[in-house]
Design an enzyme around this catalytic site. Structure first.
Site, short mmCIF file in Angstrom:
data_model
loop_
_atom_site.label_atom_id
_atom_site.label_comp_id
_atom_site.label_asym_id
_atom_site.label_seq_id
_atom_site.Cartn_x
_atom_site.Cartn_y
_atom_site.Cartn_z
N LEU A 170 0.87 -1.17 0.00
CA LEU A 170 0.00 0.00 0.00
C LEU A 170 0.91 1.22 0.00
CD1 LEU A 170 -2.76 -0.87 2.67
CD2 LEU A 170 -2.99 -0.90 0.18
N ASP A 171 0.51 2.25 -0.73
CA ASP A 171 1.31 3.47 -0.75
C ASP A 171 1.43 4.06 0.65
OD1 ASP A 171 1.54 3.27 -3.50
OD2 ASP A 171 -0.24 4.49 -3.87
N ARG A 172 2.47 4.84 0.86
CA ARG A 172 2.71 5.44 2.18
C ARG A 172 1.49 6.20 2.70
NH1 ARG A 172 5.29 10.51 3.74
NH2 ARG A 172 6.19 10.32 5.83
N THR A 174 -1.64 5.71 2.01
CA THR A 174 -2.86 4.89 2.00
C THR A 174 -2.95 4.07 3.27
OG1 THR A 174 -2.70 4.73 -0.41
CG2 THR A 174 -4.17 3.20 0.69
N ARG A 266 -5.22 5.66 -8.13
CA ARG A 266 -5.04 7.11 -8.11
C ARG A 266 -4.92 7.67 -9.52
NH1 ARG A 266 -0.16 7.43 -3.82
NH2 ARG A 266 -0.29 9.67 -4.33
#
Length: 396
Positions: A170-172, A174, A266
């Site tokens: 998961l992105d930072r 998120t 995104r």
């Protein structure tokens, strides 16, 4: 505290479980502090502040939404690289000192989070990932604050001698459900399932504009096929001017990515003119400033992994796993308040196949396209969930 007149569905939306039609009503909306829940759950303010909202706002969700500075920025010179390396080393020393009750080397105390564990057995562990943390160290080895390394934090929480394989990304910024494997056997099984697109992921996002009831974004990302389905859960129109527009309109989406390209959700939502609020890379700056400013004071990315469903990577189909997130960070309380709904109101059992059916698409054909994709390695950027046991960026 500012007071607005908002337009929102009086029930929840036209796409809720009860199938009620959407009806628009005018009501007073008070821009909320982080812990406020404007649901119809009947919980009093006292009960919310003491034990959490009956509809799903746990009291421990407050405080997880802080924005943290990142030490892993691209260095333009040797001097910059050395400065960031020194800062990262100091942060790591401070984290070690905090764990042992000290104050570090003058950097200051910073409490490490107590990660909430959703599920754990001898092979896998699933946690509630807070925003602002890295799933694993950067693949290029560039130094970054160890206090933001979830692998390190989780390993210490599990006892310090546990091997952890990062198999899900998961992105930072998120938050939501995040899975790690604890054995090589489980990591290999997860890798196979990921390559074959047998892991079902559900996200919730707040985007700009009024989205269609159902939609698909089938656009390449970094030269690779990428497919995302979405369902609109709720919409709202707020009498707040943004730029040249006198009102601000938003939609709450349930997103089902069928592939795992870099920043897929995104980038896809931005390409269909529905950028996610709080997305500093692919979003709308004017709306981002509105939500992070004094009107809402809700900083952060409005994208959350709410559920993951998969066969156990070791036990197979005999143990079907459905892991759901129950922690909503403070900014989401403000967002749900603006929509006039609560997490329990704004739910949907629609699967990716159901959404495809609403669009008149063959879900089997879409999955066949997705299952043949290989992890995208173009430019060193791979899909969020494309991490195999053989080339995982490291284990703690």
């Amino acid at each position: 505290m500012m007071r607005l007149i908002a337009r929102f569905p009086a029930s929840t939306s036209g796409r809720c479980l009860d199938g009620a039609s959407s009806r628009v009503a005018r009501a007073h909306l008070q821009v909320a502090p982080p812990a406020l829940c404007l649901s119809r759950c009947g919980a009093s303010a006292a009960s919310r502040s003491s034990g959490g909202c009956a509809a799903g706002w746990p009291s421990d969700s407050v405080g997880l939404g802080r924005t943290r500075s990142c030490g892993a920025v691209a260095a333009r010179s040797g001097r910059t690289r050395r400065r960031h390396a020194a800062a990262a080393a100091a942060a790591e020393a401070a984290a070690d000192a905090e764990e042992n009750g000290g104050d570090g080397s003058g950097v200051g105390d910073r409490a490490l989070p107590n990660l909430q564990i959703i599920y754990r057995d001898e092979h896998i562990v699933a946690i509630e990932k807070p925003s602002g943390y890295f799933v694993h160290p950067p693949e290029d080895g560039f130094p970054f604050p160890q206090a933001e390394n979830l692998m390190r934090i989780l390993r210490r929480q599990l006892g310090g001698d546990t091997w952890i394989y990062p198999v899900h990304r998961l992105d930072r910024p998120t938050a939501g459900v995040l899975v790690y494997c604890l054995t090589k056997e489980a990591a290999s099984g997860w890798g196979r399932a990921s390559r074959e697109r047998r892991i079902d992921k559900t996200y919730v996002a707040m985007v700009r504009g009024l989205a269609t009831p159902y939609g698909i974004v089938d656009k390449e990302v970094d030269g690779a096929t990428a497919i995302s389905l979405y369902e609109t859960l709720a919409t709202v129109e707020l009498p707040v001017p943004v730029g040249k527009y006198p009102v601000a309109r938003y939609s709450l989406l349930k997103v089902k990515p069928l592939t795992g390209a870099f920043h897929q959700i995104r980038r896809h939502l931005n390409r269909c003119d529905r950028p996610i609020i709080g997305d500093t890379d692919h979003g709308d700056r004017a709306h981002n400033r509105l939500w992070s400013g004094p009107t809402f004071n809700a900083t952060g990315l409005f994208l959350k992994c709410t559920e993951m469903a998969f066969d156990h990577p070791v036990h197979g189909p005999s143990q079907r796993m459905v892991l759901s997130s129950s922690v909503w960070e403070p900014r989401w309380a403000v967002a749900f308040g603006a929509f006039g709904v609560c997490p329990t109101d704004c739910s949907s059992d629609s699967s990716a196949a159901d959404i495809a059916g609403q669009l008149g698409l063959d879900y089997g054909e879409l999955m066949a396209r997705g299952a043949t994709l290989k992890p995208n390695r173009q430019g060193g950027r791979r899909g969020e969930d494309d991490v195999d046991a053989e080339d995982a960026p490291g284990k703690e």
